[in-house]
Motif scaffolding. Structure first.
Motif, PDB file in Angstrom:
ATOM      1  N   TYR A   1     -54.504 -12.503 -37.477  1.00 27.62           N
ATOM      2  CA  TYR A   1     -54.594 -13.673 -38.497  1.00 27.62           C
ATOM      3  C   TYR A   1     -53.771 -13.272 -39.683  1.00 27.62           C
ATOM      4  O   TYR A   1     -53.142 -14.331 -40.156  1.00 27.62           O
ATOM      5  N   PHE A   2     -53.698 -12.105 -40.154  1.00 26.18           N
ATOM      6  CA  PHE A   2     -52.900 -11.823 -41.191  1.00 26.18           C
ATOM      7  C   PHE A   2     -51.334 -12.074 -40.824  1.00 26.18           C
ATOM      8  O   PHE A   2     -50.799 -12.535 -41.628  1.00 26.18           O
ATOM      9  N   MET A   3     -51.056 -11.702 -39.782  1.00 24.10           N
ATOM     10  CA  MET A   3     -49.488 -11.574 -39.398  1.00 24.10           C
ATOM     11  C   MET A   3     -49.205 -13.039 -39.267  1.00 24.10           C
ATOM     12  O   MET A   3     -48.007 -13.524 -39.529  1.00 24.10           O
ATOM     13  N   GLY A   4     -50.332 -13.985 -38.680  1.00 25.02           N
ATOM     14  CA  GLY A   4     -49.934 -15.493 -38.583  1.00 25.02           C
ATOM     15  C   GLY A   4     -49.698 -16.031 -40.074  1.00 25.02           C
ATOM     16  O   GLY A   4     -48.970 -16.779 -40.205  1.00 25.02           O
ATOM     17  N   ASP A   5     -50.582 -15.627 -40.870  1.00 24.64           N
ATOM     18  CA  ASP A   5     -50.331 -16.014 -42.234  1.00 24.64           C
ATOM     19  C   ASP A   5     -49.097 -15.907 -42.642  1.00 24.64           C
ATOM     20  O   ASP A   5     -48.509 -16.457 -43.341  1.00 24.64           O
ATOM     21  N   LEU A   6     -48.628 -14.521 -42.626  1.00 25.04           N
ATOM     22  CA  LEU A   6     -47.274 -13.793 -43.033  1.00 25.04           C
ATOM     23  C   LEU A   6     -46.317 -14.895 -42.500  1.00 25.04           C
ATOM     24  O   LEU A   6     -45.110 -15.030 -43.200  1.00 25.04           O
ATOM     25  N   GLN A   7     -46.340 -15.119 -41.280  1.00 26.18           N
ATOM     26  CA  GLN A   7     -45.354 -16.116 -40.585  1.00 26.18           C
ATOM     27  C   GLN A   7     -45.176 -17.386 -41.134  1.00 26.18           C
ATOM     28  O   GLN A   7     -44.068 -17.770 -41.473  1.00 26.18           O
ATOM     29  N   GLY A   8     -46.488 -17.878 -41.422  1.00 28.70           N
ATOM     30  CA  GLY A   8     -46.380 -19.361 -41.952  1.00 28.70           C
ATOM     31  C   GLY A   8     -45.762 -19.221 -43.487  1.00 28.70           C
ATOM     32  O   GLY A   8     -44.992 -20.189 -43.730  1.00 28.70           O
ATOM     33  N   ILE A   9     -46.001 -18.251 -44.234  1.00 30.75           N
ATOM     34  CA  ILE A   9     -45.521 -17.959 -45.472  1.00 30.75           C
ATOM     35  C   ILE A   9     -44.131 -17.733 -45.435  1.00 30.75           C
ATOM     36  O   ILE A   9     -43.205 -18.303 -46.041  1.00 30.75           O
ATOM     37  N   ALA A  10     -43.379 -17.220 -44.580  1.00 30.89           N
ATOM     38  CA  ALA A  10     -42.283 -16.701 -44.550  1.00 30.89           C
ATOM     39  C   ALA A  10     -41.441 -17.925 -44.021  1.00 30.89           C
ATOM     40  O   ALA A  10     -40.315 -18.557 -44.758  1.00 30.89           O
ATOM     41  N   PHE A  11     -41.896 -18.668 -43.003  1.00 23.24           N
ATOM     42  CA  PHE A  11     -41.194 -19.896 -42.494  1.00 23.24           C
ATOM     43  C   PHE A  11     -40.996 -20.965 -43.672  1.00 23.24           C
ATOM     44  O   PHE A  11     -40.320 -21.651 -43.856  1.00 23.24           O
ATOM     45  N   ALA A  12     -42.353 -21.432 -44.365  1.00 18.89           N
ATOM     46  CA  ALA A  12     -42.318 -22.161 -45.288  1.00 18.89           C
ATOM     47  C   ALA A  12     -41.693 -21.894 -46.364  1.00 18.89           C
ATOM     48  O   ALA A  12     -40.845 -22.973 -47.177  1.00 18.89           O
ATOM     49  N   THR A  13     -41.512 -20.609 -46.797  1.00 16.63           N
ATOM     50  CA  THR A  13     -40.684 -20.376 -47.917  1.00 16.63           C
ATOM     51  C   THR A  13     -39.195 -20.644 -47.612  1.00 16.63           C
ATOM     52  O   THR A  13     -38.344 -21.381 -48.443  1.00 16.63           O
ATOM     53  N   ALA A  14     -38.574 -20.052 -46.310  1.00 15.29           N
ATOM     54  CA  ALA A  14     -37.159 -20.506 -45.976  1.00 15.29           C
ATOM     55  C   ALA A  14     -37.234 -21.892 -46.139  1.00 15.29           C
ATOM     56  O   ALA A  14     -36.006 -22.362 -46.345  1.00 15.29           O
TER      57      ALA A  14
ATOM     58  N   LYS B   1     -37.278 -10.459 -38.098  1.00 16.99           N
ATOM     59  CA  LYS B   1     -37.342  -9.166 -38.524  1.00 16.99           C
ATOM     60  C   LYS B   1     -38.005  -8.757 -39.861  1.00 16.99           C
ATOM     61  O   LYS B   1     -38.638  -7.719 -39.815  1.00 16.99           O
ATOM     62  N   ILE B   2     -38.025  -9.694 -40.958  1.00 17.43           N
ATOM     63  CA  ILE B   2     -38.747  -9.495 -41.859  1.00 17.43           C
ATOM     64  C   ILE B   2     -40.191  -9.252 -41.546  1.00 17.43           C
ATOM     65  O   ILE B   2     -40.866  -8.378 -42.153  1.00 17.43           O
ATOM     66  N   ILE B   3     -40.664 -10.378 -41.052  1.00 23.92           N
ATOM     67  CA  ILE B   3     -42.284 -10.269 -40.742  1.00 23.92           C
ATOM     68  C   ILE B   3     -42.519  -8.964 -39.901  1.00 23.92           C
ATOM     69  O   ILE B   3     -43.476  -8.341 -40.137  1.00 23.92           O
ATOM     70  N   LYS B   4     -41.824  -8.744 -38.854  1.00 20.95           N
ATOM     71  CA  LYS B   4     -42.097  -7.556 -38.005  1.00 20.95           C
ATOM     72  C   LYS B   4     -42.278  -6.277 -38.978  1.00 20.95           C
ATOM     73  O   LYS B   4     -43.075  -5.394 -38.784  1.00 20.95           O
ATOM     74  N   SER B   5     -41.319  -6.393 -39.933  1.00 28.93           N
ATOM     75  CA  SER B   5     -41.286  -4.974 -40.839  1.00 28.93           C
ATOM     76  C   SER B   5     -42.314  -4.808 -41.763  1.00 28.93           C
ATOM     77  O   SER B   5     -42.803  -3.753 -42.048  1.00 28.93           O
TER      78      SER B   5
END
Length: 102
Positions: free
Chosen positions: A50-63, A81-85
């Protein structure tokens, strides 16, 4: 990926991770959170996802918002790569939640 976009994504993800770190869980709260999604075998794995999916959504929306267009393949790879880090940090947070709920 340009450094300004990378910094924006890092800042957005770090803000979310900071919020995750401030969670003061109880076993009852964890079970209640997870139960709303149905029968989940391992609540801590679920929360990690859930948290990783949240981070993915935030990263892609920001970009997407900063670029004002769809990302190309190279940009998507850079974001991945940023998300995986951040996965190791999220794993540590989940470990703390699990240890608190024992």
């Amino acid at each position: 990926m340009d450094s300004e976009l990378k910094q924006s994504i890092e800042k957005a993800l770090n803000t979310s991770i900071q919020a995750y770190n401030e969670i003061k869980p109880s076993e009852k709260a964890v079970k209640k959170f997870v139960r709303q999604f149905g029968n989940v075998e391992n609540p801590y794995n679920f929360i990690h996802g859930y948290f990783m999916g949240d981070l993915q959504g935030i990263a892609f929306a920001t970009a997407h918002c900063q670029l004002g267009r769809n990302m190309d393949d190279k940009e998507r790879e850079d974001i991945a790569k940023i998300i995986k880090s951040k996965a190791v940090i999220v794993e540590e947070i989940i470990k703390e939640i699990r240890d608190t709920c024992k």
